[in-house]
Enzyme design. Structure first.
Site, short mmCIF file in Angstrom:
data_model
loop_
_atom_site.label_atom_id
_atom_site.label_comp_id
_atom_site.label_asym_id
_atom_site.label_seq_id
_atom_site.Cartn_x
_atom_site.Cartn_y
_atom_site.Cartn_z
N GLY A 171 15.18 85.07 67.13
CA GLY A 171 13.91 85.55 66.60
C GLY A 171 13.16 86.48 67.53
N GLY A 186 18.89 79.69 64.76
CA GLY A 186 19.61 78.51 65.28
C GLY A 186 21.12 78.63 65.21
#
Ligand code: AMP
Length: 392
Positions: A350, A373
């Site tokens: 991110g 993730g």
């Protein structure tokens, strides 16, 4: 590669269950960023072209196995229709009947998978119920592949399965960066803390030729080398781990690049008074918030010597001015080399995506993973259950 693609499947007349990631941001009942929706267009269009009937399965938010009306996927319908340019029908309940009455050239979107407790529990009964709706399973949600849920893992064991275009592109890019890369390979690992990236660093040591360590986590390495880092963010309890990583790197023939010079500020604040110091001369009241120009020049030189780059994490506190300078300069160098065809560059995470965006280098990179993730777990060398299920 050990997985089938849409090209390996006979889709004609088949009900094709596609796991997508359309977990998009919504404000006041409207989708505010359609990136994830835009990314599924190719897969859905290709299924339609091949005569298949696409049935979309997705999650939205974290309803934790309960029906939460604010987390209904119905909110995505207008954006989906606009992106796909074909009729899209929505089924909250009565999935069987909705599938049975699907028209030619139509797409069906099933309600939020996570409204069902069986989804996150990977309940075999729920996986069976999903599988009964289709003839073929396509997983196009790399970002959910680190979770073994019914619609990402369980179902893959019950139907002929393959990857969608999105997932295919992601896997090819990631394989190209770490699986079977063109050498030399350089990894940039930055960000706040060593503690969140120990597994990742350890996994990279015997895979890459150069490892650039930046951001707050580099401070722990400087501290481990006996340098004064004053008020800088660091994890004093991890200096031994840092030394172990450096020793293992030596054994593996992986060259670690730490900051040579640093930007030291008086406080963690935009435009805080700051100066450039050698990495071993941090003034006692200051905090290191960015890498200095000599470090950037060294990183740019490493990029020039490399054929492949994999990047996760910023080199400094890039969100506050002017402490993004090192990250942005290095990103622009990577982008320029990629443009010239001299570097394969893959980045993900991110903060990294947002930093590369701010550097306006994002479109020059070979591949940008928005998977979060799943991307990190892949960089850690973990087997992602959603992908392993497709391989079997
Ligand atoms: P991560 O989530 O671990 O990738 O860390 C990203 C965060 O690390 C960003 O919010 C950066 O502002 C922060 N960061 C990077 N370098 C530093 C630094 N030298 N001091 C404090 N925070 C930093």
């Amino acid at each position: 590669m050990g997985w089938k693609t849409l090209d390996d499947m006979d889709l004609s007349g088949k009900r094709v269950l596609v796991r997508v990631d359309i977990n998009v941001p919504v404000q006041n009942g409207k989708v505010t960023d359609t990136t994830r929706i835009d990314r599924i267009v190719e897969t859905v269009t290709d299924i339609l072209k091949a005569g298949g009937k696409p049935i979309l399965m997705a999650h939205f938010g974290r309803p934790k196995g309960k029906v939460v009306p604010e987390m209904s996927l119905e909110v995505t319908l207008p954006a989906l229709k606009a992106a796909l340019g074909v009729p899209v029908r929505f089924a909250d309940v009565g999935w069987d009947a909705a599938v049975a009455t699907m028209g030619e050239g139509e797409v069906l979107l099933l309600e939020n998978m996570r409204f069902h407790p069986g989804e996150e529990a990977n309940d075999p009964e729920f996986a069976k119920e999903l599988a009964s709706l289709g003839d073929i399973y396509v997983n196009d949600a790399f970002s959910a592949a680190h979770r073994a849920h019914a619609s990402t893992e369980g179902i893959a064991h019950l139907l002929p399965s393959c990857v969608g275009r999105n997932m295919q592109e992601e896997l090819e890019a990631l394989e190209g960066a770490l699986g079977d890369p063109i050498r030399p390979v350089c990894a940039v690992v930055g960000g706040a803390k060593v503690s969140t990236k120990i597994t990742l660093l350890s996994n990279l040591l015997d895979k890459v030729d150069h490892l650039v360590i930046g951001g707050g986590m580099a401070n722990t390495f400087l501290l481990a080398q006996g340098h004064e880092i004053a008020q800088s963010l660091a994890e004093a309890d991890l200096t031994d781990t840092a030394l172990e990583i450096m020793a293992k790197a030596k054994d593996c023939g992986c060259q670690i690049h730490l900051p040579i010079d640093v930007v030291v500020a008086e406080e963690f604040k935009a435009r805080a008074p700051h100066g450039i110091y050698a990495a071993n001369e941090c003034p006692s009241e200051g905090m290191i918030l960015d890498a200095g120009p000599k470090t950037v020049a060294n990183i740019c030189e490493v990029f020039k010597q490399s054929e492949t780059l994999i990047w996760n994490g910023p080199l400094g506190a890039f969100e506050i001015e002017p402490f993004g300078a090192a990250t942005f300069a290095a990103a622009r160098q990577a982008g320029a080399l990629t443009d010239k065809g001299e570097l394969i560059s893959v980045a993900g995470g991110g903060d990294t995506v947002s930093a590369l965006n701010m550097a306006q280098a994002i479109h020059q990179f070979t591949y940008i993973s928005t998977a979060g993730g799943a991307f990190l777990e892949w960089m850690e060398g973990k087997v992602l259950p959603g992908i392993a299920a497709l391989e079997s």
